[in-house]
Design an enzyme around this catalytic site. Structure first.
Site, PDB file in Angstrom:
ATOM      1  N   CYS A  19       0.816  -1.216   0.000  1.00 52.26           N
ATOM      2  CA  CYS A  19       0.000   0.000   0.000  1.00 52.26           C
ATOM      3  C   CYS A  19       0.854   1.273   0.000  1.00 52.26           C
ATOM      4  O   CYS A  19       1.413   1.632  -1.011  1.00 52.26           O
ATOM      5  CB  CYS A  19      -0.980  -0.043   1.173  1.00 52.26           C
ATOM      6  N   HIS A  47      -3.906  -5.921   2.277  1.00 50.39           N
ATOM      7  CA  HIS A  47      -3.654  -6.001   3.721  1.00 50.39           C
ATOM      8  C   HIS A  47      -4.230  -7.310   4.234  1.00 50.39           C
ATOM      9  O   HIS A  47      -4.552  -8.217   3.488  1.00 50.39           O
ATOM     10  CB  HIS A  47      -4.335  -4.829   4.433  1.00 50.39           C
TER      11      HIS A  47
END
Length: 251
Positions: A106, A203
């Site tokens: 990310c 995630h």
């Protein structure tokens, strides 16, 4: 103590593998620290000795790292680390070019690229290891994701990002999205691959549900350091249960 344990000598370590978590103080959202913990456990299961280190803004750079792991963070976290990251850009670039295995998630995926332009117009320069560009938008890509990859089979995770990343010709995608959005809302790709760098928006943490990626990082580190990789017998029971549960979840 079990009598058998008393008479059975401890198995000798195959060597030490050092894992460095980049900026866990500011870039550790949605449980990304769990990726380093999975590596620590699986390194031990493979018969090596894990050493887990942290690198935060202002720290001395850890020497002799074997695997680098970095997580996501809010725009504020990226602003905190950007100057320090730029100072470390030459060493990080050299390590990537030399083939060090890295996992960036990310926010650090974005900053390993050319730039991240926030939705308010602020441009945060990246370090250019990855040929990608990211622009913040008002659209948030959020939910469970399935990705078909040529290297690691089906990759499962959870995305939550408003930055939309486009890949340049210098990288290839990690895979093709079967559920979810991935890098952006248009091209159907997720993540990026360059040399031994694995970049992703996923995630959850990523590695507990995707041990094939963890073992790629470990195997590559061992081969670079020791010339060969001697696999152990990891316990994948809970990883498989987690994968089954994640695969059943709706978007």
């Amino acid at each position: 103590m079990n009598p058998a344990e008393a008479t059975t000598p401890a198995r000798a370590s195959k060597g030490t593998i050092r894992v460095v978590q980049l900026y866990p103080r500011d870039m550790n959202i949605y449980g990304d620290w769990g990726n380093a913990l999975v590596l620590q456990r699986r390194i031990a299961w493979h018969g090596y000795t894990p050493e887990l280190l942290e690198y935060n803004v202002g720290d001395d750079w850890p020497e002799d790292a074997d695997i680098l792991v970095g997580g996501g963070g809010q725009d504020s976290g990226q602003l905190i680390i950007q100057d320090d990251l730029q100072t470390r850009a030459p060493v990080l670039t050299a390590l990537a070019e030399e083939g060090m295995p890295m996992l960036v998630i990310c926010g650090l995926y974005q900053l390993f690229g050319r730039f991240f332009k926030t939705h308010t117009g602020t441009e945060i320069p990246g370090i250019g290891i990855l040929d990608v560009e990211t622009r913040g938008t008002d659209e948030r890509l959020i939910g469970n994701v399935k990705v078909a990859t040529p290297e690691f089979g089906e990759v499962l995770g959870y995305e939550n990002h408003s930055g939309q990343t486009t890949l340049g010709p210098g990288v290839r995608p990690l895979g093709t999205v079967a559920k979810g959005r991935g890098n952006n809302s248009s091209d159907g790709h997720e993540g990026a691959r360059y040399r031994n760098v694995v970049a992703s928006y996923l995630h959850g943490s990523l590695l507990p549900k995707n041990p094939a990626i963890a073992d790629f990082l470990i195997r590559t580190a061992a081969e670079r350091k020791f010339g060969t990789f001697a696999p152990g017998e990891p316990d994948d029971h809970f990883a498989e249960l987690a994968r089954q549960h994640a695969a059943r979840r709706p978007r």
